[in-house]
Design an enzyme around this catalytic site. Structure first.
Site, PDB file in Angstrom:
ATOM      1  N   HIS A  22     -11.936  12.496  -6.535  1.00 57.21           N
ATOM      2  CA  HIS A  22     -10.595  12.008  -6.226  1.00 57.21           C
ATOM      3  C   HIS A  22     -10.322  12.150  -4.734  1.00 57.21           C
ATOM      4  O   HIS A  22     -10.520  13.202  -4.150  1.00 57.21           O
ATOM      5  CB  HIS A  22      -9.560  12.800  -7.033  1.00 57.21           C
ATOM      6  CG  HIS A  22      -8.155  12.436  -6.700  1.00 57.21           C
ATOM      7  ND1 HIS A  22      -7.292  13.320  -6.118  1.00 57.21           N
ATOM      8  CD2 HIS A  22      -7.474  11.282  -6.855  1.00 57.21           C
ATOM      9  CE1 HIS A  22      -6.121  12.738  -5.935  1.00 57.21           C
ATOM     10  NE2 HIS A  22      -6.211  11.489  -6.373  1.00 57.21           N
ATOM     11  N   ASP A  64      -6.786   5.316  -6.347  1.00 54.25           N
ATOM     12  CA  ASP A  64      -5.818   6.405  -6.271  1.00 54.25           C
ATOM     13  C   ASP A  64      -4.392   5.896  -6.480  1.00 54.25           C
ATOM     14  O   ASP A  64      -3.954   4.975  -5.797  1.00 54.25           O
ATOM     15  CB  ASP A  64      -5.928   7.086  -4.911  1.00 54.25           C
ATOM     16  CG  ASP A  64      -5.268   8.440  -4.870  1.00 54.25           C
ATOM     17  OD1 ASP A  64      -4.145   8.569  -5.395  1.00 54.25           O
ATOM     18  OD2 ASP A  64      -5.867   9.363  -4.314  1.00 54.25           O
ATOM     19  N   TYR A 112     -13.498   1.553  12.160  1.00 53.07           N
ATOM     20  CA  TYR A 112     -14.754   2.187  12.557  1.00 53.07           C
ATOM     21  C   TYR A 112     -14.627   3.707  12.541  1.00 53.07           C
ATOM     22  O   TYR A 112     -15.525   4.414  12.082  1.00 53.07           O
ATOM     23  CB  TYR A 112     -15.194   1.733  13.950  1.00 53.07           C
ATOM     24  CG  TYR A 112     -15.576   0.278  14.068  1.00 53.07           C
ATOM     25  CD1 TYR A 112     -16.061  -0.443  12.985  1.00 53.07           C
ATOM     26  CD2 TYR A 112     -15.449  -0.383  15.276  1.00 53.07           C
ATOM     27  CE1 TYR A 112     -16.413  -1.776  13.102  1.00 53.07           C
ATOM     28  CE2 TYR A 112     -15.799  -1.724  15.413  1.00 53.07           C
ATOM     29  CZ  TYR A 112     -16.281  -2.409  14.324  1.00 53.07           C
ATOM     30  OH  TYR A 112     -16.628  -3.728  14.451  1.00 53.07           O
TER      31      TYR A 112
END
Length: 147
Positions: A22, A64, A112
């Protein structure tokens, strides 16, 4: 061969997704993204675009529900309009989750930086510009905030 498992989810990808917990993130990136630069595990899905990879991943990985935006999509410049590739990913995760899922833009350079801390990079054959995404793994069975 496994019954009920999308054939795009080969053993390496299934193993990597199963090891995630999670709050861990997976980056699904396009063909132009420097997949190995982040220094994390890379699984290649060269024959599919980002949307198809996200569709396959979300057949086994919940997103989530405690985050406002468990899906983030790369943009080139602040204020840039949402590209078709991002809209396709948003629709794909909504269908997989059976609910609207929050999605937020993330500037290319911030993407990035964020990719350095993901658990896994899935490198696709996506050729549409900015076809890069971050997905945050949720819990199963579905728990709602406050449960």
């Amino acid at each position: 061969m496994l019954k009920g498992v999308d054939p795009l989810l080969g053993p390496e990808l299934l193993y990597a997704l199963a090891r995630m917990g999670h709050g861990d993130e997976v980056a699904v990136v396009d063909t132009n993204y420097p997949a190995y630069a982040a220094g994390v595990e890379v699984v290649r899905l060269d024959g599919v675009d980002s949307t198809e990879a996200i569709r396959a991943i979300t057949t086994v990985m919940p997103l989530d529900q405690f985050l406002t935006s468990p899906l983030r999509y790369m943009i080139g410049a602040p204020g840039e309009e949402q590209r078709e590739v991002a809209q396709a990913a948003i629709e794909t995760v909504a269908a997989a989750e059976g609910r609207q899922v929050g999605a937020a833009p993330i500037h290319r350079l911030d993407f990035y930086e964020a990719a350095r801390s993901v658990r896994l990079v899935v490198a696709t054959g996506e050729t549409r510009p900015y076809g890069c995404f971050l997905l945050t793994k949720g819990v199963w069975p579905d728990l709602q905030p406050g449960d």
